[in-house]
Design a protein around this motif. Sequence first.
Motif, PDB file in Angstrom:
ATOM      1  N   LYS A   1      -3.884  13.950   2.780  1.00 22.82           N
ATOM      2  CA  LYS A   1      -3.778  12.669   2.087  1.00 22.82           C
ATOM      3  C   LYS A   1      -4.154  12.904   0.627  1.00 22.82           C
ATOM      4  O   LYS A   1      -5.286  13.242   0.300  1.00 22.82           O
ATOM      5  CB  LYS A   1      -4.721  11.639   2.714  1.00 22.82           C
ATOM      6  CG  LYS A   1      -4.652  10.260   2.050  1.00 22.82           C
ATOM      7  CD  LYS A   1      -5.761   9.342   2.524  1.00 22.82           C
ATOM      8  CE  LYS A   1      -7.078   9.709   1.851  1.00 22.82           C
ATOM      9  NZ  LYS A   1      -8.157   8.733   2.124  1.00 22.82           N
TER      10      LYS A   1
ATOM     11  N   ARG B   1       0.850  -1.178   0.000  1.00 22.16           N
ATOM     12  CA  ARG B   1       0.000   0.000   0.000  1.00 22.16           C
ATOM     13  C   ARG B   1       0.895   1.240   0.000  1.00 22.16           C
ATOM     14  O   ARG B   1       1.995   1.223   0.555  1.00 22.16           O
ATOM     15  CB  ARG B   1      -0.911   0.049   1.242  1.00 22.16           C
ATOM     16  CG  ARG B   1      -1.984  -1.018   1.285  1.00 22.16           C
ATOM     17  CD  ARG B   1      -3.066  -0.781   0.225  1.00 22.16           C
ATOM     18  NE  ARG B   1      -4.176  -1.717   0.368  1.00 22.16           N
ATOM     19  CZ  ARG B   1      -4.168  -2.952  -0.122  1.00 22.16           C
ATOM     20  NH1 ARG B   1      -3.091  -3.412  -0.741  1.00 22.16           N
ATOM     21  NH2 ARG B   1      -5.227  -3.734   0.036  1.00 22.16           N
TER      22      ARG B   1
ATOM     23  N   LEU C   1       0.760   5.495   0.829  1.00 21.55           N
ATOM     24  CA  LEU C   1       0.099   6.719   1.278  1.00 21.55           C
ATOM     25  C   LEU C   1       0.914   7.883   0.735  1.00 21.55           C
ATOM     26  O   LEU C   1       2.085   8.050   1.092  1.00 21.55           O
ATOM     27  CB  LEU C   1       0.038   6.778   2.807  1.00 21.55           C
ATOM     28  CG  LEU C   1      -0.456   8.095   3.419  1.00 21.55           C
ATOM     29  CD1 LEU C   1      -1.883   8.399   2.984  1.00 21.55           C
ATOM     30  CD2 LEU C   1      -0.358   8.058   4.939  1.00 21.55           C
TER      31      LEU C   1
ATOM     32  N   TYR D   1      -4.280   7.014  -1.264  1.00 20.26           N
ATOM     33  CA  TYR D   1      -3.972   5.821  -0.487  1.00 20.26           C
ATOM     34  C   TYR D   1      -4.506   4.604  -1.240  1.00 20.26           C
ATOM     35  O   TYR D   1      -5.679   4.559  -1.614  1.00 20.26           O
ATOM     36  CB  TYR D   1      -4.583   5.855   0.917  1.00 20.26           C
ATOM     37  CG  TYR D   1      -4.250   4.609   1.710  1.00 20.26           C
ATOM     38  CD1 TYR D   1      -2.957   4.405   2.191  1.00 20.26           C
ATOM     39  CD2 TYR D   1      -5.205   3.628   1.935  1.00 20.26           C
ATOM     40  CE1 TYR D   1      -2.632   3.254   2.885  1.00 20.26           C
ATOM     41  CE2 TYR D   1      -4.889   2.474   2.636  1.00 20.26           C
ATOM     42  CZ  TYR D   1      -3.599   2.289   3.105  1.00 20.26           C
ATOM     43  OH  TYR D   1      -3.267   1.154   3.787  1.00 20.26           O
TER      44      TYR D   1
END
Length: 391
Positions: A47, A32, A34, A50
């Motif tokens: 953010k 993953r 971010l 993500y």
Amino acid sequence: QRVIGVLQRLRDAGNSLLVVEHDPQVMLAADRILDMGPGPGERGGQKVFYGTPKQLLRSKASLTARYLRGEQTVNPLKGTDLFGLPNKSVPFSKSAPFIEVRGATAHNLKNLDLRLPLNRLVCLTGVSGSGKSTLVHDVLYHALRKLKGKPVETPGAHRAIRGHQHIGEVVLVDQSPIGKTTRSNPASYVGAWNAIRELFAAEPEARARGYKPGTFSFNSGTGRCPTCGGNGFEHVEMQFLSDVYLRGPDCDGRRDRAEVLEITVDGKSVADVLELTVSEALAFFANQPAVQRVLEPLAAVGLDYLALGQPVPTLSGGEAQRLKLAGHLARAGKRTPKGTDLFSKPNKSVPFGKTATSTGTLFLIDEPTTGLHFDDIRKLLGAFRRLLDDG
């Protein structure tokens, strides 16, 4: 690839890994990602994306994704190399100036000879432990410093250094901290604080009170807060606990006397100006060329998100390294002849056969892209280009 293998084995053993990284291979190997942003400093903290690496490559909002897809590149101009030249080899003139190292044998160097062409960006690379730092730090830097009559450690073993007369100075730009005093900040380091204080001293109310530029200094003079001595805080030594730093009770951390802070430029006091980021200050002083000229190098190396008054000891290693480069760019700007741009030369390649003078500086820059995003590297290469254009 070895690092990625280690990370994957740690994960497969039941651990969780959170890695701060800009390397595309590591990013694409992650489970993953971010992505933070959208910019640095006050423009960050959000953010942006993500999800999985494959999903990131489809993201339209992510600046990181645009670089990973190849839509943006660190090269300043499309279809050219780092210097704006067509993507082909540049012929090296035999008459071009160079520095030569002969017979370097320090540590693991095996009787190495090196010809370093001047007026060019030269990259020294190789696996960890191959001798890069020994060659640059121990041999080249210390030997050239000694030849220039500067204090230096004993140079690494070598037979000779030739061509040092082609440069005026050698500078090592690494990620070591810039001093320990909290009085130093990005504005003072590049020389912008002098120009800013002169603006405040030129205000009618300041002239009526007899204030000089030195009055607006928190380092000395009568303008600084007498209680905290211009530090903005008081240092309280604790006997059994860590020392405590408290905001100055009289100035509330603003460093100057209250009557000095009454003088404003466009509604801001000197303390207010120190709280501006570089990008905000460039906009605020848009009509002040003297301030713009010395602040602009901070933006040129990608430090536009720093506050002007941020204490230098709080900067990261990479930020300290880029601040050093900005300082050299600012000093180059001060040598600019009247009627020319910041670095006095058009944005074009430097002919390799040009005659070198002893006024140029040889910069030895140690891993400047460590910890930098693609976009920061693009800005850094632009700063390198400007140093080259300045000779």
